[in-house]
Scaffold this motif. Structure first.
Motif, PDB file in Angstrom:
ATOM      1  N   LEU A  79       0.852  -1.189   0.000  1.00  0.00           N
ATOM      2  CA  LEU A  79       0.000   0.000   0.000  1.00  0.00           C
ATOM      3  C   LEU A  79       0.887   1.237   0.000  1.00  0.00           C
ATOM      4  CD1 LEU A  79      -2.699   1.510   0.341  1.00  0.00           C
ATOM      5  CD2 LEU A  79      -2.525   1.086   2.814  1.00  0.00           C
ATOM      6  N   ILE A  80       0.707   2.090  -0.980  1.00  0.00           N
ATOM      7  CA  ILE A  80       1.492   3.310  -1.134  1.00  0.00           C
ATOM      8  C   ILE A  80       0.847   4.432  -0.326  1.00  0.00           C
ATOM      9  CG2 ILE A  80       2.309   5.040  -2.787  1.00  0.00           C
ATOM     10  CD1 ILE A  80       2.071   2.779  -4.940  1.00  0.00           C
ATOM     11  N   GLY A  81       1.646   5.076   0.516  1.00  0.00           N
ATOM     12  CA  GLY A  81       1.166   6.191   1.322  1.00  0.00           C
ATOM     13  C   GLY A  81       0.791   5.828   2.736  1.00  0.00           C
ATOM     14  N   ALA A  82       0.949   4.554   3.090  1.00  0.00           N
ATOM     15  CA  ALA A  82       0.463   4.074   4.391  1.00  0.00           C
ATOM     16  C   ALA A  82       1.326   4.528   5.558  1.00  0.00           C
ATOM     17  CB  ALA A  82       0.385   2.545   4.382  1.00  0.00           C
ATOM     18  N   TRP A  83       2.622   4.658   5.340  1.00  0.00           N
ATOM     19  CA  TRP A  83       3.562   4.883   6.442  1.00  0.00           C
ATOM     20  C   TRP A  83       3.145   6.047   7.349  1.00  0.00           C
ATOM     21  CZ3 TRP A  83       9.255   3.238   5.647  1.00  0.00           C
ATOM     22  CH2 TRP A  83       9.959   3.338   6.850  1.00  0.00           C
ATOM     23  N   PRO A  84       3.007   7.275   6.836  1.00  0.00           N
ATOM     24  CA  PRO A  84       2.659   8.378   7.747  1.00  0.00           C
ATOM     25  C   PRO A  84       1.269   8.226   8.355  1.00  0.00           C
ATOM     26  CG  PRO A  84       2.563   9.107   5.465  1.00  0.00           C
ATOM     27  CD  PRO A  84       3.188   7.758   5.453  1.00  0.00           C
ATOM     28  N   ILE A  85       0.312   7.765   7.576  1.00  0.00           N
ATOM     29  CA  ILE A  85      -1.070   7.678   8.060  1.00  0.00           C
ATOM     30  C   ILE A  85      -1.190   6.693   9.218  1.00  0.00           C
ATOM     31  CG2 ILE A  85      -3.442   7.115   7.431  1.00  0.00           C
ATOM     32  CD1 ILE A  85      -2.231   9.731   6.191  1.00  0.00           C
ATOM     33  N   LEU A  86      -0.582   5.536   9.076  1.00  0.00           N
ATOM     34  CA  LEU A  86      -0.689   4.509  10.112  1.00  0.00           C
ATOM     35  C   LEU A  86       0.128   4.841  11.354  1.00  0.00           C
ATOM     36  CD1 LEU A  86      -0.606   1.336   7.859  1.00  0.00           C
ATOM     37  CD2 LEU A  86      -2.543   2.189   9.170  1.00  0.00           C
ATOM     38  N   LEU A  87       1.101   5.747  11.204  1.00  0.00           N
ATOM     39  CA  LEU A  87       1.935   6.129  12.341  1.00  0.00           C
ATOM     40  C   LEU A  87       1.516   7.470  12.937  1.00  0.00           C
ATOM     41  CD1 LEU A  87       5.459   4.906  11.165  1.00  0.00           C
ATOM     42  CD2 LEU A  87       3.743   3.717  12.540  1.00  0.00           C
ATOM     43  N   GLY A  88       0.327   7.944  12.573  1.00  0.00           N
ATOM     44  CA  GLY A  88      -0.246   9.109  13.233  1.00  0.00           C
ATOM     45  C   GLY A  88       0.134  10.449  12.654  1.00  0.00           C
ATOM     46  N   SER A  89       0.661  10.478  11.432  1.00  0.00           N
ATOM     47  CA  SER A  89       0.991  11.744  10.777  1.00  0.00           C
ATOM     48  C   SER A  89       0.057  11.930   9.586  1.00  0.00           C
ATOM     49  CB  SER A  89       2.457  11.740  10.337  1.00  0.00           C
ATOM     50  OG  SER A  89       2.808  12.979   9.738  1.00  0.00           O
ATOM     51  N   ASP A  90       0.248  13.014   8.860  1.00  0.00           N
ATOM     52  CA  ASP A  90      -0.582  13.229   7.675  1.00  0.00           C
ATOM     53  C   ASP A  90       0.252  13.474   6.428  1.00  0.00           C
ATOM     54  OD1 ASP A  90       0.402  15.789   8.177  1.00  0.00           O
ATOM     55  OD2 ASP A  90      -1.490  16.788   7.684  1.00  0.00           O
ATOM     56  N   ARG A  91       1.592  13.378   6.562  1.00  0.00           N
ATOM     57  CA  ARG A  91       2.458  13.649   5.407  1.00  0.00           C
ATOM     58  C   ARG A  91       3.808  12.978   5.602  1.00  0.00           C
ATOM     59  NH1 ARG A  91       1.989  19.833   5.679  1.00  0.00           N
ATOM     60  NH2 ARG A  91       0.036  19.170   6.652  1.00  0.00           N
ATOM     61  N   THR A  92       4.611  12.985   4.535  1.00  0.00           N
ATOM     62  CA  THR A  92       5.931  12.369   4.559  1.00  0.00           C
ATOM     63  C   THR A  92       6.931  13.299   3.880  1.00  0.00           C
ATOM     64  OG1 THR A  92       7.253  10.518   3.689  1.00  0.00           O
ATOM     65  CG2 THR A  92       5.302  11.133   2.441  1.00  0.00           C
TER      66      THR A  92
END
Length: 237
Positions: A79-92
């Motif tokens: 899944l592309i884009g998951a890292w910040p969202i799942l770790l409580g952020s909104d951007r990378t």
């Protein structure tokens, strides 16, 4: 447009979901066609959509004074884009764009977060994918710091090969140098070395894998750790 059916999905992460968890996402999945170099997740910008690749894959890159370097690949395993969202952020701080064109299932961040809030098992599986991505990034740092360009090239081509159908990888030497963070002349020599051992065939804009088994031997311990972690955490879950 008809909804994506679990039985026909090609994305391995979606296929690993239970029927109940997939049902939470299904109404929100929209199939799109992607183009080469298409931006997916711009750096330092709120992530509004996430992407499950069906065909093709994306690059994760970091930009600095020394230029742009690839730090990760995501294809139909993830899944592309998951890292910040799942770790409580909104951007990378990283850019993500299409490296190999094809098709992706897109979902809004709002819809994914709503589904996660309703299912602990969905949340857990997606977090496991983040661990795989962290492992891949760490392995990239290890390989780039300790291995020769031949090993790095073999590993990168194997990772691309994992994410496509067939044996042809569409790539130019210039762009390959950008992804590996090396001079074009060094990349060309590495390509010629692998081609000289009949592991690949290089043509204009395309590299064909001829001998994957020996390529894995060349890549040695540079390749395989994230892949094994994926099998353990996702496919073995």
């Amino acid at each position: 447009m008809s909804q994506a059916q679990h039985s026909s999905i090609r994305n391995r992460l979606l296929k690993a979901l239970s029927q109940d968890d997939f049902a939470l996402l299904q109404p929100h999945l929209q199939l799109i066609t992607t183009e080469l170099r298409q931006p997916l997740i711009p750096s330092n910008t709120p992530v509004k959509q996430l992407f499950f690749p069906e065909v093709g894959f994306s690059s994760i890159t970091t930009q600095g004074s020394g230029g742009r370097v690839e730090t990760g690949l995501i294809g139909r395993e993830g899944l592309i884009g998951a890292w910040p969202i799942l770790l409580g952020s909104d951007r990378t701080p990283h850019d993500q764009f299409v490296q190999n064109a094809g098709e992706m299932l897109v979902i809004t961040t709002e819809a994914l977060c709503a589904a996660i809030s309703r299912s602990a098992s969905l949340h857990k599986l997606l977090l496991r994918f983040i661990q795989v991505q962290i492992t891949q990034t760490s392995q990239t740092a290890y390989v780039n710091a300790s291995q020769t360009i031949d090993v790095r090239l073999a590993r990168w081509l194997l990772m691309c090969h994992d994410r496509i159908d067939g044996d042809d990888i569409r790539i130019t030497h210039d762009f390959l140098s950008l992804m590996l963070g090396t001079q074009r002349s060094s990349t060309t020599l590495a390509v010629q070395a692998l081609e000289g051992h009949r592991l690949i065939k290089a043509q204009r804009g395309k590299i064909t894998i001829l001998d994957r088994e020996t390529m894995e031997q060349v890549a040695d311990d540079g390749y395989g750790l994230p892949e094994a972690e994926y099998a353990r955490l996702i496919e073995g879950a």
